[in-house]
Motif scaffolding. Structure first.
Motif, mmCIF file in Angstrom:
data_model
loop_
_atom_site.group_PDB
_atom_site.id
_atom_site.type_symbol
_atom_site.label_atom_id
_atom_site.label_comp_id
_atom_site.label_asym_id
_atom_site.label_seq_id
_atom_site.Cartn_x
_atom_site.Cartn_y
_atom_site.Cartn_z
ATOM 1 N N VAL A 248 36.480 41.300 38.528
ATOM 2 C CA VAL A 248 37.385 42.456 38.567
ATOM 3 C C VAL A 248 38.097 42.523 39.916
ATOM 4 C CG1 VAL A 248 37.470 44.986 38.545
ATOM 5 C CG2 VAL A 248 36.068 43.769 36.859
ATOM 6 N N ARG A 249 37.334 42.396 41.001
ATOM 7 C CA ARG A 249 37.902 42.490 42.347
ATOM 8 C C ARG A 249 38.895 41.366 42.624
ATOM 9 N NH1 ARG A 249 36.548 39.683 46.470
ATOM 10 N NH2 ARG A 249 34.455 39.167 45.711
ATOM 11 N N LYS B 62 42.182 41.712 40.704
ATOM 12 C CA LYS B 62 43.013 42.762 41.308
ATOM 13 C C LYS B 62 43.638 42.263 42.614
ATOM 14 C CE LYS B 62 44.463 47.006 42.185
ATOM 15 N NZ LYS B 62 45.736 47.426 41.689
ATOM 16 N N GLU C 205 44.442 45.172 37.133
ATOM 17 C CA GLU C 205 43.111 45.757 37.107
ATOM 18 C C GLU C 205 42.543 45.723 35.691
ATOM 19 O OE1 GLU C 205 40.956 49.550 39.201
ATOM 20 O OE2 GLU C 205 43.078 49.183 39.483
ATOM 21 N N LYS D 52 38.553 45.877 33.343
ATOM 22 C CA LYS D 52 37.155 46.317 33.339
ATOM 23 C C LYS D 52 36.262 45.087 33.195
ATOM 24 C CE LYS D 52 37.820 48.625 29.728
ATOM 25 N NZ LYS D 52 38.597 48.984 28.705
#
Length: 106
Positions: free
Chosen positions: A18-19, A22, A28, A30
């Motif tokens: 996820v990080r 992004k 972004e 889940k």
């Protein structure tokens, strides 16, 4: 394979997915959006990798690339990607890994 990176201390592999997604392409998602495919061990580089698939309808124009990490993002048909994967223009991965990627994406 536009997003990749290392897991930070105290972070799960999915949290890193996820990080890094992004950070590197500005989108972004889940943790539940990522599908685990395989754990890969690179014995030469002393690296353990978990590989996930993310399906999205995002447009390239929606992405905000981290210039220090991502040079370019583009969509490929399967045959175009396989040609690139086995060329000297792609990341230096073992043939066994490239063969696995080609098979899993069929």
């Amino acid at each position: 394979m536009p997003a990749a990176g290392h897991v930070d201390a105290g972070e799960s592999c999915l949290q890193a997915c996820v990080r890094e997604t992004k950070e590197e392409i500005g989108l972004e998602f889940k943790k539940s959006d990522f599908i685990f495919l395989k754990e890969w061990i690179n014995k030469k580089g002393w690296e353990l990798a978990q590989i996930y698939l993310l399906k999205t309808e995002a447009k390239i124009d929606d992405m905000h690339l981290q210039e220090e990490e991502v040079e370019e993002v583009k969509w490929f048909c399967y045959d175009e990607f396989i040609e690139l994967l086995y060329s000297d223009k792609f990341c230096n991965h073992a043939k066994e890994y490239k063969d696995w990627v080609a098979e899993i994406l069929k």
